[in-house]
Every structure is written in C-alpha cells, then in structure tokens.
Write an enzyme that holds these catalytic residues in place. Structure first.
Site, PDB file in Angstrom:
ATOM      1  N   PRO A   2      45.910  47.199  33.392  1.00 18.20           N
ATOM      2  CG  PRO A   2      48.121  46.624  33.797  1.00 18.20           C
ATOM      3  CD  PRO A   2      47.109  47.691  34.086  1.00 18.20           C
ATOM      4  CD  GLU A   3      40.030  45.149  31.556  1.00 17.75           C
ATOM      5  OE1 GLU A   3      39.321  44.140  31.387  1.00 17.75           O
ATOM      6  OE2 GLU A   3      39.685  46.274  31.178  1.00 17.75           O
TER       7      GLU A   3
END
Length: 274
Positions: A2-3
């Site tokens: 996840p960014e």
C-alpha cells in the site's frame, strides 16, 4: 505494498466509524510485527478517539492519553466490522469500540506495525520525514534546492522519504512519465522547469489516485472491502512491452534502485544526463 493514496483512502474509510467513539478494548493476538507491539498500546482502552491523521504511510489514532501509529507494511489492511466475528489466522489486532464496531488489522506478512507515542511527542520513526507531497511545503523551489547536491537518479531521489514522503514505486514511475523526465536522469542535472513539471505531476497523480480510491493491488482493499480503481488509468507502470499511450513506442522495464521501473525511452528524454 500500500502506498500513500491507499493509506489515505484507508484513513478516509475508517474515520466516519471511529471518530469520537470510545475504545472499549484492544486485542493484540500477534505482537511480533515489524517491531514488537508495545504494551503501552493498551492505554488506548477507555479512550475517546479525537482524530485520525496520516503522516507519510502511517495512520495516527489520537486520544487524550497518546497516539497509536499504524503502518500497513507490505500486505496489511484495516477493515471496519459492524460486530465482532471470529478472527482468521492473519487478523492480528482488534480495536473494539463501545458501539460494538471493530477495527481489525490483517497482515499476512507481518511487516506492518502498531506503535505508541506519548501525547505532544514525536515518534522516532517520523523524525526524519520530509514534507507531505500534497501540501504547499512541497513545491518546485524546495525540490530544486534539495536536488542541487544529490548525485542520484531522479527516481530514487523522489522516492526518498527524507526528501518527500509517500512517492512510492508506482507513483514515481507515473509522475516521471507525466513530466517527461527519464528515471535515470541525475537529480542535480534537472532544470527548474523540469522540476516544476515533476512536482505538478506528483501532486496530480497522487490526488487522482486518492480520489479514485487507491491503486488496485492484490494485497489492498479499502475499509469497506472495495478495491481501488486507479490501476485502470496507469500509463506505464506494469506495462512493459506495451505501446506508449503518447508515442506508441514500447514501454521499457528496468530495475532502478532494486525496484522495477517503467518508462518510455522516446518520451522521457534524458537531457540531464545519466
């Protein structure tokens, strides 16, 4: 992994369910995450959630006693359950509210974290972080000045959390393509005009990804269980061998800083030198 957009979408998703609610209890079934979950995390019990913030890829749950810092790591996600259900193997932490809802942390690889920070203090993991990319603090003049002493390729430069937080691998490739900057151009060779375009692209790409719900990654779902949709609009990331959407040349793939990078050799000129 996840960014920043995925983490921001998670914050937006859980906030309506948690804000101003009282934490009845916290269950830590697996304390061995990236770092051991500190015993102080139990101080959340009985506390009212005053605010839910994001700093870089950390989610911060603020109470009058202190703040819980949550990092999703490589494969973590947060889900809001309407009521308690039996946890699965990789459901490591539950935060139960007095209204019966449960914030559940799921992390198969256990690279994420739950940390604790006393009120009015800053945790060590955040002490080195650069500005948020969607704030006025992150601007062309700031980035240009940072770049002058950096003999490193631009892709690694903008992915350095000490320079700016949250520009992960996917969004770095997309922003560089939008700005027509080759990922291997040395940062100190970039012109102010190139950096101005790059800053603008970083802001636009991240904002658009947040609006559309985050990139669809196999390990990420929003708090309501729905995947993000930004992957449908990716221009170059993951598209090696396919036609560039601008010039129709084939998209190239190369490891840069041990990360897969995608770019168009034709569109992303390397005027600054490699």
């Amino acid at each position: 992994m996840p960014e920043l957009p995925e983490v921001e979408v998670s914050r937006m998703g859980i906030t309506p369910h948690l804000l101003n609610q009282t934490i009845q209890k916290i269950d830590v079934r697996q304390p061995k995450l990236r770092w051991p979950v500190p015993e102080e995390i139990l101080l959340l019990q009985g506390q009212v959630i005053r605010q839910i913030r994001r700093r870089a890829k950390y989610l911060l749950i603020d109470t009058d006693t202190g703040t819980a810092l949550i990092h999703l790591g490589m494969s973590g996600n947060l889900r809001v359950l309407e009521q308690f259900i039996e946890p699965n193997k990789h459901d490591h932490v539950d935060l139960t509210l007095t209204n019966g809802k449960v914030l559940r942390y799921h992390d198969p690889r256990r690279f994420g974290a739950w940390l604790w920070c006393e009120i009015d203090t800053e945790h060590d993991v955040m002490s080195h972080l650069g500005p948020e990319p969607l704030t006025d603090e992150f601007n062309a003049q700031y980035l240009f000045e940072k770049a002058q002493s950096r003999k490193v390729v631009t892709k690694q430069f903008i992915m350095d959390n000490k320079v700016v937080v949250g520009v992960g691998n996917i969004y770095a490739s997309e922003s560089l393509f939008g700005a027509r900057v080759h990922p291997k151009t040395l940062a100190n060779k970039l012109t102010l005009q190139q950096i101005t375009l790059l800053v603008d692209e970083i802001k636009k790409v991240l904002a658009r990804a947040i609006t559309q719900g985050g990139t669809t990654l196999k390990d990420f779902n929003q708090a309501d269980g729905k995947p993000g949709y930004f992957a449908q609009e990716l221009q170059v990331y993951g598209k090696a061998g396919k036609a560039c959407p601008v010039c129709s040349e084939l998209i190239q793939e190369e490891k840069i800083g041990q990360r897969n990078s995608f770019f168009c050799e034709s569109c992303q000129s390397n005027d600054g030198g490699k």
